[in-house]
Design a protein around this motif. Sequence first.
Motif, mmCIF file in Angstrom:
data_model
loop_
_atom_site.group_PDB
_atom_site.id
_atom_site.type_symbol
_atom_site.label_atom_id
_atom_site.label_comp_id
_atom_site.label_asym_id
_atom_site.label_seq_id
_atom_site.Cartn_x
_atom_site.Cartn_y
_atom_site.Cartn_z
ATOM 1 N N GLU A 162 -15.375 -24.903 -6.044
ATOM 2 C CA GLU A 162 -14.416 -25.335 -5.037
ATOM 3 C C GLU A 162 -14.053 -24.175 -4.132
ATOM 4 N N ILE A 163 -13.653 -24.505 -2.907
ATOM 5 C CA ILE A 163 -13.114 -23.530 -1.963
ATOM 6 C C ILE A 163 -11.619 -23.787 -1.862
ATOM 7 N N ARG A 164 -10.833 -22.720 -2.072
ATOM 8 C CA ARG A 164 -9.374 -22.838 -1.985
ATOM 9 C C ARG A 164 -8.849 -21.908 -0.900
ATOM 10 N N ARG A 165 -7.827 -22.370 -0.186
ATOM 11 C CA ARG A 165 -7.153 -21.533 0.799
ATOM 12 C C ARG A 165 -5.964 -20.840 0.143
ATOM 13 N N TRP A 166 -5.858 -19.527 0.379
ATOM 14 C CA TRP A 166 -4.727 -18.778 -0.168
ATOM 15 C C TRP A 166 -4.528 -17.499 0.627
ATOM 16 N N ARG A 167 -3.313 -17.310 1.147
ATOM 17 C CA ARG A 167 -2.924 -16.087 1.853
ATOM 18 C C ARG A 167 -3.920 -15.695 2.943
#
Length: 429
Positions: free
Chosen positions: A300-305
């Motif tokens: 999975e690709i997650r968005r963070w900061r």
Amino acid sequence: MSAPRDVPALLPAQSPGPVLVALSGGLDSSVLLHALAALPDYRARGLRALHIHHGLHAQADAWQAHCAALCASLGVACEVRRVEVARDSGLGLEGAARAARRAAFAEVLRAGEWLALAHHRDDQAETFLLRALRGSGPEGLAAMQAQRPFAAGQLWRPLLAVPREVLRAYAQRHALCWIEDPANTDLHHDRNFLRHQVLPLLRQRWPQAEAALAASAALSGQASALLGVREEAWLAEHAPDNTLALDALRREPPAQRARLLRRWVAQQAAPALPARGIAALENEVLHAGDGARFAWHGVEIRRWRAHLHLLPPPAPWPAAWSASWDGRAPLALPDGGELALHGAAGFAQPLTVRARRGGERLRLPGRTHSSALKHLLQEAAMPPWRRFALPLLWEGDTLQAAGDTLLSAPFAAWLQARGAQLAWRPPAA
């Protein structure tokens, strides 16, 4: 029209290294092995063959025996690897067999060895057509590469520019026997339908159809390579630690963003990003808040900061899991992570390790009061997927450590006095 040169003359006289031939026993791989065995330098460098026994056909044992006999007649060592083909993988039987075969290739290939596959020009033309019908871009239309890194060595297709008719003529001239797999005539398979129905029709109008399609594949490969030079440089600047900077990505036009995302995913050896993934990232992740994600095929690709992170989906710990740990040996965690104590023989008394349950508090060194663990994790800017897998170390009812960075004052002093260190390896590290 001049007669085609013999197949050994179409191969490099000097072996690029020790060569392992993937031998199915069919026409193409039989010709490749026979031709390489006719070149002394290949024998000198350690030519050998590998036959994959899939166990899917009633004649599989006979095919294995045929390959062993061919290798014996040529004086070439032959290894047989039996594989289990998953029937519930979602890839279909053909795709699952291909995946099992590639895994076996990777296991058998030695360091510095070249895995020789017998794909030829007609295979390349078929692959180009299949990719075009699936709406592929330059990378897909480039079809098969003649050479690329693979496992501990190189994957090599030395016959990629050679027509099938040349291989058949060579086999007949040298009285070779080969296996005819009935599956190769099953028109339910897309490639077989192209081979037996579409391409013969194209040749009636365009006799050089395969050559033209293979040439288009080569041109697509050149275009892809040129685009790749800029993309590799861009990723080296904006994704140096395998996280991708969102601000830089947004400055690129949409078509270039899609290419950069695909190349970034490929760099990390993850499954190819599907077309729906590009749309989901554009619409649901790039312009969303922290925690937005897109998952596919076990990653999975997650968005963070302000960054995108490529991760395996978190594996939940079993409910109420806990373990007693004395620190003398590393502790395997239920999600695949690990805890270890370095620099000390062990704890005076075993500690209890468990996952977060909510409401925990911890007093850090230099502070006079305890703080909610939730707030400490936010202060530490720990990504949510790390918090999800965070192991907590308890001494009775007192929390002594959360992971290996948030330590209670007494526990930190105990480690410092011994020159010891707590080490947590998360599952996605």
